[in-house]
Structure formats: structure tokens, C-alpha cells
Design an enzyme around this catalytic site. Structure first.
Site, PDB file in Angstrom:
ATOM      1  N   ASP A 131       0.907  -0.990  -0.021  1.00 31.04           N
ATOM      2  CA  ASP A 131      -0.306   0.287  -0.416  1.00 31.04           C
ATOM      3  C   ASP A 131       0.705   0.982   0.075  1.00 31.04           C
ATOM      4  O   ASP A 131       2.041   1.422  -0.201  1.00 31.04           O
ATOM      5  CB  ASP A 131      -1.106  -0.048   0.945  1.00 31.04           C
ATOM      6  CG  ASP A 131      -2.292   0.272   1.026  1.00 31.04           C
ATOM      7  OD1 ASP A 131      -2.781   2.158  -0.018  1.00 31.04           O
ATOM      8  OD2 ASP A 131      -3.727  -0.245   0.937  1.00 31.04           O
ATOM      9  N   HIS A 206      -2.517   2.817  -4.679  1.00 27.07           N
ATOM     10  CA  HIS A 206      -2.354   2.886  -3.256  1.00 27.07           C
ATOM     11  C   HIS A 206      -1.175   2.262  -3.872  1.00 27.07           C
ATOM     12  O   HIS A 206      -0.735   1.369  -2.984  1.00 27.07           O
ATOM     13  CB  HIS A 206      -3.159   1.249  -2.645  1.00 27.07           C
ATOM     14  CG  HIS A 206      -4.351   1.996  -2.351  1.00 27.07           C
ATOM     15  ND1 HIS A 206      -4.494   2.621  -0.771  1.00 27.07           N
ATOM     16  CD2 HIS A 206      -5.792   2.054  -2.436  1.00 27.07           C
ATOM     17  CE1 HIS A 206      -5.482   2.969  -0.921  1.00 27.07           C
ATOM     18  NE2 HIS A 206      -6.586   2.607  -1.567  1.00 27.07           N
ATOM     19  N   GLU A 270      -9.699   2.343  -4.528  1.00 28.96           N
ATOM     20  CA  GLU A 270     -10.000   3.892  -4.611  1.00 28.96           C
ATOM     21  C   GLU A 270      -8.303   4.295  -5.678  1.00 28.96           C
ATOM     22  O   GLU A 270      -7.412   4.555  -4.331  1.00 28.96           O
ATOM     23  CB  GLU A 270      -9.448   3.905  -2.760  1.00 28.96           C
ATOM     24  CG  GLU A 270     -10.904   3.975  -1.791  1.00 28.96           C
ATOM     25  CD  GLU A 270     -10.324   4.040  -0.589  1.00 28.96           C
ATOM     26  OE1 GLU A 270     -11.059   3.911   0.287  1.00 28.96           O
ATOM     27  OE2 GLU A 270      -8.605   3.351  -0.281  1.00 28.96           O
TER      28      GLU A 270
END
Length: 470
Positions: A131, A206, A270
Site C-alpha cells: 500500500d 495505493h 480508490e
């Protein structure tokens, strides 16, 4: 007769009988075997004064039976009640997600969590390895991923709220990574307990830790970024050069070789498009690929990753945002954003894992925030997990067949160590295990009573948990 030993999750059929089995070594006295007479998912366990016998229709079902036996003998002090159990799970996927990117956990702490999972007949550990805040897996040929990408110089203290000028940091360097050999050892540790480890390499968003290690993987290589020290969503996503896709091929191929599971999770959540919108190379690539919208670039990554994994005999799992772009038909959807997403994914024919945030995100507070350790927000009580609705009201039989199972999530922005992780996981994971297994329904009060009698087993395994409310 009354239940002398509370089991969690409750098996489908439990018949206690008079008498006890007196033994100082119950595992030595357990006979085990496969049976063609039993369905592949079923096990049968019988304990009499003469000993114990376990049979099952498959190795996976044998593991479930052993884990039930482990509950019965834990704390039995040599006198084990006689019982006959016939049992099988409702869901094939009974998972727990563990984020080791935001806060690193040593292997031995993950092993303790695996012990706790096995005790509750959970069979999938979804290991979130990469991440923005840390890259945790060794990739040969890319040493800076762990030399640089696995470490951040400091970490935000408290919530990321208010003006940036008001944020404070702890000033402590944090990080760590796992060698490929360590991960292979963890895979074997899990396998012996009936648990499959599914790795996640989150892409194409990410990815700030990877871009910090190798700026040429980003959209603007001349801009050096560091490993992210705050939470939220980073704007730094993978670029679109051939070098980036070569990198992904190397990473996914090596990860597929470490983990024998038939799945690899590729994230897909995201992913901001701002850098692609500003990148002349991204616009040129869009023309080359025949794309009309910047958001379609993510679909290109999804398809590429799925193709690489298919070459390795693996299927891709992705968070539900990938439904907004083109994706291969055999993609498994992990639904997190809302219960309605389960209906959308299954109505489009995708196999789906229910991981919705309203009930299955265990980084939420468990009670009044004033009385609890700092958490990301929300409130999901033990009772919510046990009683809340997990599937949409209206689903066809075919849609229900596409639901592979359920998964609880432990995101670790606000869980700095193993004690914090276990406090947030247990006993909510006990209630979740009942739902994932498909135990016979009981009232909330009945479950609470059984859970109170079960908690000493967590003590025996060294698992730290949140005490039950009086």
C-alpha cells in the site's frame, strides 16, 4: 442433555451423551480418515469413553473437524465429554483480511492470528501486502521495494482531520518486510491449520511506496516522493510505460510462485485519475489502446494483471470498484462499499465475496468512542456482527449461488501492534465465524452465553480480546 462445552461456531448437529473420555493425550487417541460416504465439505466427529474418531469427505473437511476437536479438548483437563457431531459449512470462503502495510506485523504475530482463525474454522487469510504506507514482500530484482518502500520516516498521530498544519507525527521510523522464504513458511503454517493465504498486491492505485522506491514507475519520474506518512488516498498511481507493465509482470509472477492459492488479489480500489489526466504519456497510451475515458486506463491494468495471473494458473480477485471498468468474466469481486454492490456483482454473473464495510470492517469502534482505543470511525458492535443483514433482501437463487462467502476486514491505520489488532478482531471474529460457517441460528442472548463460556479458549491460545460488556 445440556451443552457441557460451548462451541463457536456452533456445528450443524451436536448430540452430547452421558460419560466422558478420560485421556491425557487426546490427539494421540484421535483416529482420522477420509470417507467416500461423506460429502466433500462434511466431517463427522465422535467421542466415546473409548476414544475419538474423525472422518471427512476431503482434506479440507478433515481440517475443519480437527479445529472443532481442538476447541473441545482445549482446557478439558483430561476429562472430555462424549459427543457426536455432524457438520459442514454454508460458505466455501470464510475469510479474514489483514493489512500489514499500514503497520507491519512480525511473522509470529500473524501465526497467532492464524491459530485464532483455525480455532473458529475460518479458512482464508487475505494478506494485504502492499500500500502507500509500506511495501512488505520481497521481489527479486527490485531490492529498493523493501530497502526503501518498506519504511516510512514517521507516522501521523491521531486522525487526519483539520488543517494540514495542525497534524502531528510521532517521529519514529516504522517498517519491515517479509522475505519470500518467510512467506512460504507462513503459507505452510497456515496450510497445516486448514487455512489458505491469498496475497494482495494493490494496483494501480495505493502504490506510493513502490513509486517512492522506483520513481520511474510513476507518472512523473522527475518528482521524488517518499513512502506515505499519513492515511487517506494517495494521488500517486502507477504510470503507463512498458517498464511499469514489465514490473507488474515480475511482481505478480513471483507472488504467484510464493502463494499456492488459486487466487491473487489485485486491489483495484480508490484509484485517482488526476496524474493520468495530466500525463502526456497517459494520453498517448489512451490513443494507442483505443480508450476514450481516462478512467478506462484502470481497466487496462485489471485486464493485464488478470492475464498474467491466468498464465500462472491463478484467478484475480478485486475490490468492487473494478465493476466500473472493463474486467475479465472470471474476476472474483470482493464487495466492500455497500450491500447493494453484492446484488450488482452477482446480477452481472461475477462470483462475489461479501466484505461490506457497514458490518465487516473491524477497524470500526466497538462501542462509544469515548471509552475505546482510537479507531478510524464508525461503530460496529459484537451484536451488529451477529445479527446484522449481510445480503440484499432480494436475490435470486442463481445470485445466491454466486456468493462464495464472507470476509471480515482488519485495516491497520489505527492498529499499531498485534495487541491492538487482536483487541479489534476478537470477539467480533467469533460472531463473524458463526455467520460465515452458517451455524444454526440462536438468539443474541443464547450466543452471548455460549461466547462467555468460549472465551477461556482465547486465553489458552494467548489471544488478547475486548472483554464482553456486562
Amino acid at each position: 442433555m445440556p451443552d457441557p462445552i460451548a462451541l463457536v461456531p456452533l456445528p450443524r448437529s451436536v448430540v452430547w451423551s452421558e460419560g466422558t473420555w478420560e485421556t491425557t493425550d487426546p490427539w494421540e487417541g484421535l483416529s482420522v480418515g477420509l470417507s467416500e460416504d461423506l460429502p466433500a465439505t462434511e466431517y463427522a466427529l465422535s467421542i466415546s469413553p473409548q476414544g475419538a474418531a474423525l472422518s471427512a469427505g476431503s482434506e479440507a473437511a478433515l481440517a475443519d473437524g480437527r479445529n472443532t476437536f481442538a476447541q473441545i479438548v482445549t482446557g478439558a483437563d483430561g476429562s472430555i465429554p462424549c459427543v457426536t457431531i455432524a457438520d459442514s459449512p454454508k460458505h466455501a470462503w470464510r475469510g479474514m483480511h489483514l493489512d500489514v502495510s499500514r503497520h507491519f506485523l512480525p511473522v509470529e504475530e500473524i501465526e497467532t492470528l492464524l491459530d485464532g482463525m483455525a480455532l473458529h474454522r475460518l479458512n482464508v487469510l487475505h494478506l494485504h501486502l502492499t500500500d502507500d504506507q509500506g511495501w512488505r514482500v520481497e521481489i527479486k530484482g527490485y531490492p529498493r521495494l523493501t530497502e526503501v518502500g518498506a519504511w516510512r520516516e514517521q507516522t501521523l498521530v491521531g486522525h487526519m482531520s483539520g488543517d494540514e498544519e495542525s497534524w502531528t507525527f510521532d517521529g519514529v521510523r516504522h517498517g519491515g518486510s517479509y522475505s519470500q522464504e518467510e512467506l512460504k513458511g507462513l503459507v505452510e503454517y497456515a496450510r497445516r491449520r486448514g487455512i489458505m493465504i491469498v496475497p494482495e498486491i494493490d494496483l494501480p492505485g495505493h502504490m506510493q511506496a513502490a513509486v517512492a522506491a522506483y520513481p520511474e514507475l510513476g507518472n512523473f519520474p522527475e518528482q521524488q516522493v517518499g513512502v506515505r506518512e499519513v492515511w487517506g488516498i494517495s494521488d500517486h498511481v502507477l504510470g503507463v510505460s512498458d517498464q511499469v507493465f514489465d514490473f507488474l509482470r515480475d511482481v505478480l509472477t513471483q507472488v504467484a510462485g510464493i502463494f499456492p492459492a488459486p487466487y491473487v488479489h489485485i486491489g483495484g480500489d480508490e484509484c485517482p485519475t488526476g496524474e493520468w489526466e495530466r500525463s502526456s504519456q497517459a494520453r498517448a497510451r489512451m490513443n494507442e489502446w483505443g480508450l476514450t475515458r481516462v478512467s478506462e486506463i484502470q481497466g487496462r491494468f485489471t485486464t493485464f494483471a488478470s492475464e498474467v495471473l491466468a498464465e500462472q494458473g491463478k484467478r484475480a480477485i478485486a475490490w468492487d470498484e473494478v465493476l466500473e471498468t472493463h474486467l475479465p468474466d472470471d474476476t472474483v469481486i470482493m464487495n466492500w462499499r455497500g450491500p447493494a454492490g453484492v446484488g450488482e456483482a452477482t446480477s452481472r454473473g461475477f462470483q462475489t465475496i461479501v466484505a461490506t464495510s457497514d458490518l465487516l470492517y473491524f477497524d470500526h469502534y466497538q462501542a462509544d468512542p469515548a471509552d475505546e482505543p482510537l479507531a478510524i470511525g464508525g461503530r460496529t458492535t459484537l451484536e451488529d456482527v451477529y445479527t446484522g443483514r449481510l445480503l440484499p433482501k432480494k436475490m435470486s437463487a442463481e445470485q445466491e449461488r454466486l456468493v462464495m462467502g464472507l470476509q471480515a476486514q482488519l485495516w491497520t491505520e489505527y492498529l499499531p501492534d498485534a495487541g491492538a489488532v487482536q483487541y479489534m478482531a476478537f470477539p467480533r471474529l467469533c460472531a463473524f465465524a458463526e455467520r460465515a460457517w452458517g451455524s444454526p441460528e440462536q438468539s443474541w442472548d443464547e450466543f452471548q452465553e455460549r461466547l462467555r463460556a468460549h472465551l477461556p479458549r482465547l486465553d489458552a491460545f494467548g489471544i488478547r480480546y475486548r472483554p464482553l460488556d456486562d
